[in-house]
Design an enzyme around this catalytic site. Structure first.
Site, PDB file in Angstrom:
ATOM      1  N   SER A 178       7.177 -35.069  33.763  1.00 52.53           N
ATOM      2  CA  SER A 178       7.157 -34.988  32.468  1.00 52.53           C
ATOM      3  C   SER A 178       5.973 -33.951  32.296  1.00 52.53           C
ATOM      4  CB  SER A 178       6.531 -36.296  32.229  1.00 52.53           C
ATOM      5  OG  SER A 178       6.731 -36.508  30.601  1.00 52.53           O
ATOM      6  N   ASP A 202      17.090 -39.995  28.810  1.00 53.90           N
ATOM      7  CA  ASP A 202      15.805 -39.939  28.636  1.00 53.90           C
ATOM      8  C   ASP A 202      15.419 -39.792  27.358  1.00 53.90           C
ATOM      9  OD1 ASP A 202      13.012 -39.083  28.499  1.00 53.90           O
ATOM     10  OD2 ASP A 202      13.432 -38.065  30.238  1.00 53.90           O
ATOM     11  N   HIS A 239      13.426 -42.134  31.115  1.00 50.04           N
ATOM     12  CA  HIS A 239      12.177 -41.463  31.521  1.00 50.04           C
ATOM     13  C   HIS A 239      11.388 -41.946  32.837  1.00 50.04           C
ATOM     14  CE1 HIS A 239       9.580 -37.984  30.676  1.00 50.04           C
ATOM     15  NE2 HIS A 239       8.611 -38.682  30.677  1.00 50.04           N
TER      16      HIS A 239
END
Length: 218
Positions: free
Chosen positions: A116, A168, A199
């Site tokens: 991320s 996600d 995610h």
């Protein structure tokens, strides 16, 4: 000021280093359990370094201070990564890479990984470094300032492993694909994997990561 980190030491003589950057609000401890799960062959001599992002206010979270590699002022993807903050954190991570180089680890035995927000830093920094790293692992992530990459990249032949969840809801699958396309446009050696997940990181993905790491570091 240099970054603090937690580490998972090499099981044999230290020959390679993986620097793995966490996501927003997490810490180096978040991915520490992944190191033993990957069970890389002892003879590769891999040391894992999991840095902690600085604590700073994050605009989209009401200005609350948390571990963050950069501020997020908007959820719009083209404005999400604060470029000045990305460059500042990238410089700090470069300091960790330089320490590995100074200790005698060669650049091709250093992998820069990130999830991320951490992936944003990894994708930003690795192509711009003076030395060409052994590879980049970009998980559930996107790219900061992709329009500047072709002018600023020193290495357009980097090996990049990308993985993303098809469900996600934090970093859209399409944002990961856009980063993949930007890297591919520079003819980087980039691979793409996606999984039926949100995610996060899943077991099947970890197996693919393990195989990729062994191939890069053997």
């Amino acid at each position: 000021m240099s970054l603090e980190f937690v580490e998972y030491p090499a099981k044999a003589a230290h020959k390679a280093t993986i620097i793995w950057l966490h996501g927003l609000g997490d810490s180096g401890e978040g991915f520490l359990p992944v190191a033993p799960q990957l069970s890389l062959p002892d003879e590769l001599g891999v040391r894992f370094v999991f840095p902690h992002a600085p604590v700073q206010p994050v605009t989209i979270n009401g200005g609350m201070a948390m571990r963050s590699w950069y501020d997020i002022k908007s959820m719009d993807l083209d404005k999400r990564a604060d470029e000045a903050g990305v460059r500042e954190s990238a410089a700090k991570v470069e300091g960790l890479i330089n320490k590995e180089l100074e200790s005698g680890i060669s650049a091709e035995k250093i992998i820069l990984a990130g999830f991320s927000q951490g992936g944003v830093i990894s994708l930003h920094l690795a192509p711009r470094l003076a030395q060409k790293l052994g590879g980049v692992m970009a998980l559930s992530t996107y790219m900061c300032a992709p329009n500047k990459l072709s002018d600023e990249a020193k290495h357009t032949d980097l090996n990049v492993f990308m993985a993303h969840g098809r469900h996600d809801d934090v970093v859209p699958h399409s944002a990961g694909r856009n980063a993949f396309d930007a890297l591919s446009a520079l003819n980087m050696d980039v691979s793409w994997q996606d999984y039926p997940m949100a995610h996060q990181v899943c077991g099947e993905e970890l197996m693919a990561i393990r195989q990729w790491l062994i191939a890069r570091l053997s």
